[in-house]
Design a protein around this motif. Structure first.
Motif, PDB file in Angstrom:
ATOM      1  N   VAL A 189       0.841  -1.201   0.000  1.00 65.33           N
ATOM      2  CA  VAL A 189       0.000   0.000   0.000  1.00 65.33           C
ATOM      3  C   VAL A 189       0.873   1.247   0.000  1.00 65.33           C
ATOM      4  O   VAL A 189       0.650   2.202  -0.751  1.00 65.33           O
ATOM      5  CB  VAL A 189      -0.959  -0.015   1.210  1.00 65.33           C
ATOM      6  CG1 VAL A 189      -1.514   1.381   1.499  1.00 65.33           C
ATOM      7  CG2 VAL A 189      -2.107  -0.992   0.975  1.00 65.33           C
ATOM      8  N   GLU A 190       1.893   1.249   0.835  1.00 58.55           N
ATOM      9  CA  GLU A 190       2.778   2.416   0.919  1.00 58.55           C
ATOM     10  C   GLU A 190       3.567   2.597  -0.376  1.00 58.55           C
ATOM     11  O   GLU A 190       3.755   3.730  -0.852  1.00 58.55           O
ATOM     12  CB  GLU A 190       3.729   2.261   2.106  1.00 58.55           C
ATOM     13  CG  GLU A 190       4.778   3.344   2.236  1.00 58.55           C
ATOM     14  CD  GLU A 190       4.201   4.754   2.337  1.00 58.55           C
ATOM     15  OE1 GLU A 190       4.916   5.716   2.009  1.00 58.55           O
ATOM     16  OE2 GLU A 190       3.027   4.903   2.745  1.00 58.55           O
ATOM     17  N   TYR A 194      -1.976   3.126  -3.111  1.00 58.93           N
ATOM     18  CA  TYR A 194      -3.372   2.676  -3.061  1.00 58.93           C
ATOM     19  C   TYR A 194      -3.796   2.508  -1.598  1.00 58.93           C
ATOM     20  O   TYR A 194      -3.036   2.811  -0.668  1.00 58.93           O
ATOM     21  CB  TYR A 194      -3.532   1.365  -3.837  1.00 58.93           C
ATOM     22  CG  TYR A 194      -3.400   1.517  -5.335  1.00 58.93           C
ATOM     23  CD1 TYR A 194      -4.379   2.178  -6.072  1.00 58.93           C
ATOM     24  CD2 TYR A 194      -2.295   1.021  -6.015  1.00 58.93           C
ATOM     25  CE1 TYR A 194      -4.269   2.319  -7.455  1.00 58.93           C
ATOM     26  CE2 TYR A 194      -2.172   1.161  -7.391  1.00 58.93           C
ATOM     27  CZ  TYR A 194      -3.165   1.821  -8.108  1.00 58.93           C
ATOM     28  OH  TYR A 194      -3.040   1.960  -9.463  1.00 58.93           O
ATOM     29  N   ASP A 195      -5.026   1.999  -1.393  1.00 55.62           N
ATOM     30  CA  ASP A 195      -5.575   1.913  -0.045  1.00 55.62           C
ATOM     31  C   ASP A 195      -5.734   0.487   0.464  1.00 55.62           C
ATOM     32  O   ASP A 195      -5.836   0.267   1.668  1.00 55.62           O
ATOM     33  CB  ASP A 195      -6.943   2.615   0.006  1.00 55.62           C
ATOM     34  CG  ASP A 195      -6.846   4.070  -0.399  1.00 55.62           C
ATOM     35  OD1 ASP A 195      -6.046   4.796   0.230  1.00 55.62           O
ATOM     36  OD2 ASP A 195      -7.537   4.485  -1.352  1.00 55.62           O
ATOM     37  N   ALA A 196      -5.795  -0.485  -0.424  1.00 56.17           N
ATOM     38  CA  ALA A 196      -6.005  -1.878  -0.009  1.00 56.17           C
ATOM     39  C   ALA A 196      -5.368  -2.808  -1.023  1.00 56.17           C
ATOM     40  O   ALA A 196      -5.228  -2.461  -2.212  1.00 56.17           O
ATOM     41  CB  ALA A 196      -7.498  -2.185   0.127  1.00 56.17           C
ATOM     42  N   LYS A 242      -1.634   7.657  -6.460  1.00 54.18           N
ATOM     43  CA  LYS A 242      -1.663   9.093  -6.179  1.00 54.18           C
ATOM     44  C   LYS A 242      -1.800   9.959  -7.426  1.00 54.18           C
ATOM     45  O   LYS A 242      -2.045  11.156  -7.314  1.00 54.18           O
ATOM     46  CB  LYS A 242      -0.401   9.505  -5.408  1.00 54.18           C
ATOM     47  CG  LYS A 242      -0.233   8.824  -4.050  1.00 54.18           C
ATOM     48  CD  LYS A 242      -1.404   9.097  -3.109  1.00 54.18           C
ATOM     49  CE  LYS A 242      -1.161   8.491  -1.731  1.00 54.18           C
ATOM     50  NZ  LYS A 242      -2.346   8.628  -0.850  1.00 54.18           N
ATOM     51  N   ARG A 295      -7.835   1.556  -4.848  1.00 58.74           N
ATOM     52  CA  ARG A 295      -8.254   2.668  -4.001  1.00 58.74           C
ATOM     53  C   ARG A 295      -9.494   2.251  -3.214  1.00 58.74           C
ATOM     54  O   ARG A 295     -10.121   1.226  -3.492  1.00 58.74           O
ATOM     55  CB  ARG A 295      -8.523   3.903  -4.859  1.00 58.74           C
ATOM     56  CG  ARG A 295      -7.239   4.452  -5.502  1.00 58.74           C
ATOM     57  CD  ARG A 295      -7.520   5.552  -6.496  1.00 58.74           C
ATOM     58  NE  ARG A 295      -8.126   6.711  -5.842  1.00 58.74           N
ATOM     59  CZ  ARG A 295      -8.693   7.721  -6.515  1.00 58.74           C
ATOM     60  NH1 ARG A 295      -8.745   7.686  -7.841  1.00 58.74           N
ATOM     61  NH2 ARG A 295      -9.201   8.740  -5.868  1.00 58.74           N
ATOM     62  N   ASP A 296      -9.842   3.071  -2.224  1.00 60.15           N
ATOM     63  CA  ASP A 296     -10.891   2.719  -1.261  1.00 60.15           C
ATOM     64  C   ASP A 296     -12.190   2.250  -1.899  1.00 60.15           C
ATOM     65  O   ASP A 296     -12.808   1.287  -1.444  1.00 60.15           O
ATOM     66  CB  ASP A 296     -11.195   3.919  -0.350  1.00 60.15           C
ATOM     67  CG  ASP A 296     -10.303   3.937   0.882  1.00 60.15           C
ATOM     68  OD1 ASP A 296      -9.805   2.863   1.264  1.00 60.15           O
ATOM     69  OD2 ASP A 296     -10.099   5.027   1.444  1.00 60.15           O
ATOM     70  N   ALA A 352     -12.143  -1.345  -2.835  1.00 63.86           N
ATOM     71  CA  ALA A 352     -11.715  -2.328  -1.837  1.00 63.86           C
ATOM     72  C   ALA A 352     -12.776  -3.384  -1.529  1.00 63.86           C
ATOM     73  O   ALA A 352     -12.441  -4.558  -1.337  1.00 63.86           O
ATOM     74  CB  ALA A 352     -11.279  -1.610  -0.560  1.00 63.86           C
TER      75      ALA A 352
END
Length: 979
Positions: free
Chosen positions: A560-561, A565-567, A699, A730-731, A734
């Motif tokens: 993720v980092e 992204y978020d998941a 991003k 992204r969220d 998810a």
């Protein structure tokens, strides 16, 4: 006097980063000077568009030493509880012979090899795969088998689509027996839904036979032995299925088939399964090599890769990938599957297990398992517990009145049993089962010291649970390779002889563009074979898998980092599966909003071939977007097509950096255009090696990516697998990531909006420690430096080769990303020397060729990665310059246009050491074009392989021994599909 280094400086020398990154500081400075840039940061700024460039460092810990990282992951491993698992359901305990463990699984000659597209330097691993194909075809009783698939569930899904294409029936129903492994049913259902195939799962045997008689289906899938253990003679059912114009698919167990009648003898058309119990540990679900075998009539539609036999220019037998036009990424939007990755390393392991034990050894192992199963059943019966089924190979299903008490005693004994949805308990025995285990199981089910059965007594009178009509009588594995290497010494030498034929990263740089063949460090590999990771069943209770839970959560957070992204889902067990999961998430997202009409997927004409194949599998229609003369997405064409299809637009699939090896300036604009027209942006993560620590797709506007852990994050290619292709989103996407596998398909708990895309919840979980270790060892700064050096190395190669070969595409400031495409088309036009000739000539210099004719025909795509030192880069550059000089000799007439070392490459030792030399160029030029080769020389085992002959004379199993006699001519292979 020189100053004494500080303690910190001394400790930094132990960091892993400098061992992973090939060039030292002096070499980096030298290459930067060649390129005219003052620092890595300055070079990065010159290459990467400012709009997407990351300004903050990765929020990851600092680099660790190998000692510290191994200690940290050891603490995670220790959180796992290794119980003895009798769960079965497609996963069984097994013993990997130590000679195979040490000399294949732990041997970089095998695990760092690439997919065998270059046949002449892949003869060893292809022989092992031929053995695998022969093993699968023999045991299943079929005419042909492929070189492995991802897992049993996805193999069943591939069998379904093969049946749909091949059956005479026009029905849209795929009938599945309910006592098929639950994870297989779920994966089949996932694959069927976007293709508008109806999967009809029938639970009871009576209902199943009623459905068979009705005949409304194009294919039928059964499990043999069934998931709960029973076995049946399917011949009459096969006749009925065929009478309705449908195909009969059997999911089966290779070990069982050493003692059971083969599916081929019962009328099966397609047979699939898993080779896991041939020496490959549970691994919490993978990786394991599945397979598909079928009748000869379906070979050109058979999913996966096929190894075939051809001849080289000297008339010698040689292996090659056959019928390559079947490969799904070549078919693109016309594909029937998106398979790109196989499970080569795991198939090699399974094949060597069969070579080591031979037919007699395998039969002995299977017979012992069957005998212990019969003894267990007879013992249970003595204290009032009857098996549900009268037949079995290795699995018993019982109804225990006090099931909870049984499970409590099992937990106390550190034993896992399978609990079915109907309350019954299943016990699956395997190669690792001992007499003590049988007695422990009796105690778990309620036996006491007073009524504990005697194994010896029961062995004398317990009836076999395999009916006479189902006992195997046909022979299998009769080829000498399965009947020769049964001592450790013989197998050791056989495996070494195969490895010596091949080129892998333990010998040389593999400069393949888009494939990121980088260092797979030993410290990263070590945890894979620890029992705390290897010996965990994928359906083990959660309180036994706390270590895996922590490792997986940690790796997900790291990814993720790295991506922004978020998941992340780690379930997809190949890059193509990751693509598929990402597109399914997009499809489900649109459906959740009522936009079910959104089915257009825009794909640039330069995209990876798996992109359109994956879109097709998700029920999407592909619209191709043009590229401009520089190879970038034509933004004007994209805008026109996005607006034209705005009501149906589902997604765009792009690769970044592009497939042409450049950072396109318009990527943010591309995302904005697609979003403005209602679509989602899928960014292929194949080239993430140029992004980590430098830019984050999540991003800059991308919604989803798959990542190739077997590329950027150091899981070895293994000759064409294993791979891991996590899906990062992204969220808003998810909720639609792949769900967890259920223990029973008729249960509803745990079923989310996502779908199961691979058989195990975490896919190839046992190799996730490799990527966890890589990121932990490198740390935030190390990962960024690795990316920067990858950019440096690629640009250094392009710069040094510029006077000799034109780089086809460049980005800003005339620079490339992490790879460069060398355009050989003008050279061919002028001299007749092709990119393939150059690729084959590189073998004489001891190099694997760059990527040949992708993404542009007539080119070579070079990706040196950050792992290669300047010394190795210069060695490759020297070879390429010498080859260009040889081409110039052809141009000047100093070498004949046909009789030259490029047209006849590669050259074998036999060619130059025996007989008359009838070429116009010297033997020395043929094999020692550079003086350095006299110090260290790789000799290819075969000369250039004839691809056309191999496709016209398809032969995909072990070569008969008498075919190697000198008097035999190539026409001996004119009989297709000889088995």
């Amino acid at each position: 006097m020189p100053s004494t280094p500080s303690l910190q400086q001394l400790e930094d020398r132990d960091a892993f980063v400098a061992r992973h990154i090939g060039p030292g500081d002096a070499e980096i400075a030298s290459m930067l000077k060649t390129l005219g840039h003052a620092s890595l940061d300055a070079l990065t700024d010159a290459i990467v568009p400012a709009k997407i460039r990351s300004t903050a460092p990765l929020a990851l810990p600092a680099a660790m030493t190998e000692v510290d990282a191994l200690a940290k992951i050891r603490a995670l491993a220790d959180k796992n509880e290794v119980f003895k698992s009798f769960i079965g359901q497609g996963y069984y305990g097994t013993h990997m012979p130590n000679v195979i463990l040490r000399n294949i699984l732990e041997n970089p000659a095998w695990y760092t090899a690439y997919t065998p597209y270059q046949a002449e330097i892949s003869q060893g691993r292809m022989e092992a795969l031929i053995n695998f194909q022969t093993m699968c075809a023999d045991l299943t009783g079929m005419e042909i088998a492929n070189a492995s698939l991802l897992d049993e569930g996805t193999a069943a899904a591939e069998a379904m689509t093969l049946a749909k294409r091949s059956a005479k029936s026009k029905s849209n129903v795929f009938l599945v027996a309910g006592d098929t492994h639950p994870q297989t049913i779920e994966v089949v259902q996932t694959r069927a839904e976007p293709l508008d195939i109806t999967v009809q799962v029938v639970r009871s045997t009576d209902e199943f036979h009623v459905a068979l008689e009705k005949g409304d289906y194009f294919g039928v899938l059964v499990q043999y032995p069934a998931s709960s253990g029973w076995i049946e003679e399917w011949s009459q059912d096969a006749d009925m299925i065929h009478s309705h114009g449908a195909l009969f698919v059997v999911a089966t167990d290779l070990l069982a088939l050493t003692v059971l009648k083969s599916p081929g003898e019962m009328g099966a058309d397609i047979v699939i399964g898993n080779s896991q119990r041939f020496g490959v540990p549970f691994g919490f679900g993978g990786p394991h090599a599945a397979y598909m075998a079928c009748r000869d009539a379906y070979k050109r539609n058979l999913a996966g890769r096929l190894i075939g036999v051809s001849v080289d220019t000297e008339g010698n037998k040689a292996y090659r990938l056959t019928l390559q036009t079947r490969e799904q990424h070549i078919r693109r939007e016309k594909a029937t599957s998106n398979i790109c990755t196989a499970q080569v390393l795991l198939a090699v392991l399974a094949s060597m297990y069969a070579v080591y034990h031979g037919p007699e050894g395998l039969t002995r192992i299977a017979t012992r398992v069957a005998r212990l199963t019969a003894i267990l059943a007879a013992g249970l019966k003595t204290f009032g517990i009857d098996a549900v089924h009268a037949t079995a190979f290795d699995t018993l299903c019982v109804n225990a009145a006090d099931a909870q008490a049984v499970l409590a005693r099992a937990k106390e004994a550190r034993i896992n049993l399978r609990v079915r949805n109907n309350g019954s308990l299943c016990v699956s025995l395997d190669e690792t089962t001992t007499r003590d285990d049988i007695e422990t199981l009796w105690r778990v089910f309620g036996a006491t010291a007073e009524n504990l059965p005697s194994i010896e007594a029961l062995d004398a009178n317990a009836p076999s649970l395999i009916p006479e009509a189902l006992r195997r009588t046909s022979k299998f594995l009769t080829h000498p390779v399965f009947n020769t290497h049964h001592s450790e010494h013989e197998l050791l030498r056989y495996m070494r002889s195969l490895a010596d034929k091949d080129l892998a990263m333990d010998r040389t740089m593999i400069p393949l563009g888009s494939c990121t063949m980088k260092l797979n460090a030993t410290a990263e590999m070590i945890p894979v074979t620890w029992p705390e990771f290897a010996n965990i069943h994928p359906l083990a209770p959660a309180d036994q898998t706390r270590g895996y839970e922590a490792l997986i959560a940690g790796l997900e957070a790291m990814l993720v980092e790295c991506t922004g992204y978020d998941a992340v889902s780690l379930q997809p067990n190949s890059g193509a599966q990751g693509e598929y999961a990402g597109l399914l998430a997009i499809r489900a997202y649109h459906a959740s909003r009522g936009d079910t009409q959104r089915d257009i997927c825009l794909i640039p004409e330069s995209a990876h071939g798996t992109n359109p194949a994956s879109a097709q599998l998700c029920g999407m229609r592909v619209v191709v977007v043009a590229c401009d003369k520089n190879g970038n997405v034509d933004v004007d064409d994209l805008r026109v097509k996005a607006e034209k299809h705005k009501d149906q637009l589902a997604a765009i699939m792009i690769t970044y950096p592009s497939t042409h090896g450049v950072f396109e300036e318009s990527v943010v604009e591309i995302c904005e255009i697609v979003h403005a027209n209602g679509g989602q942006v899928y960014t292929d993560g194949a080239n993430m090696n140029a992004l980590v620590g430098v830019a984050k797709p999540g991003k800059w506007g991308s919604d989803v990516s798959h990542l190739n852990l077997h590329k950027t994050f150091c899981i070895p290619h293994g000759g064409g697998g294993p791979g891991v292709g996590p899906c990062a989103v992204r969220d808003h996407l998810a909720p639609f990531l792949p769900k967890a596998a259920a223990a029973d398909p008729f249960k509803t708990e745990g079923v989310g909006q996502g779908a199961l895309v691979s058989a195990a919840t975490y896919g190839s979980a046992s190799i996730l420690p490799i990527s966890w270790m890589y990121i932990t060892l490198m740390g935030a700064a190390g990962l960024r430096k690795a990316t920067q050096v990858a950019l440096l190395n690629a640009n250094y190669v392009a710069k040094r080769l510029a006077p000799h070969y034109k780089t086809l595409y460049t980005g800003r400031n005339g620079l490339v990303a992490h790879e460069c495409i060398l355009d050989l088309r003008p050279i061919k036009d002028e001299t007749g020397i092709s990119a393939e000739d150059v690729a084959k000539r590189l073998i004489d210099f001891g190099f694997h060729a760059p990527t040949l004719s992708f993404p542009v025909a007539g080119t070579l795509m070079v990706e040196p990665t950050e792992s290669e030192s300047q010394y190795e880069l210069d060695r490759f550059i020297d070879a390429m310059i010498q080859i260009r000089d040889e081409i110039r000799m052809v141009e000047r007439g100093e070498l004949d246009s046909e009789d030259n070392p490029l047209k006849h490459a590669p050259h074998t030792a036999m060619q130059v050491a025996t007989g008359d030399w009838n070429h116009a160029y010297s033997r020395e030029l043929a094999v020692f074009p550079l003086q350095s080769l006299k110090q260290q020389k790789y000799w290819p085992p075969v000369a250039r392989v004839d691809n056309v002959f191999g496709d016209k004379n398809v032969f995909c199993s072990c070569i008969p021994v008498d075919a190697f006699k000198e008097e035999d001519e190539p026409e001996a292979f004119s009989e297709p599909m000889a088995v």
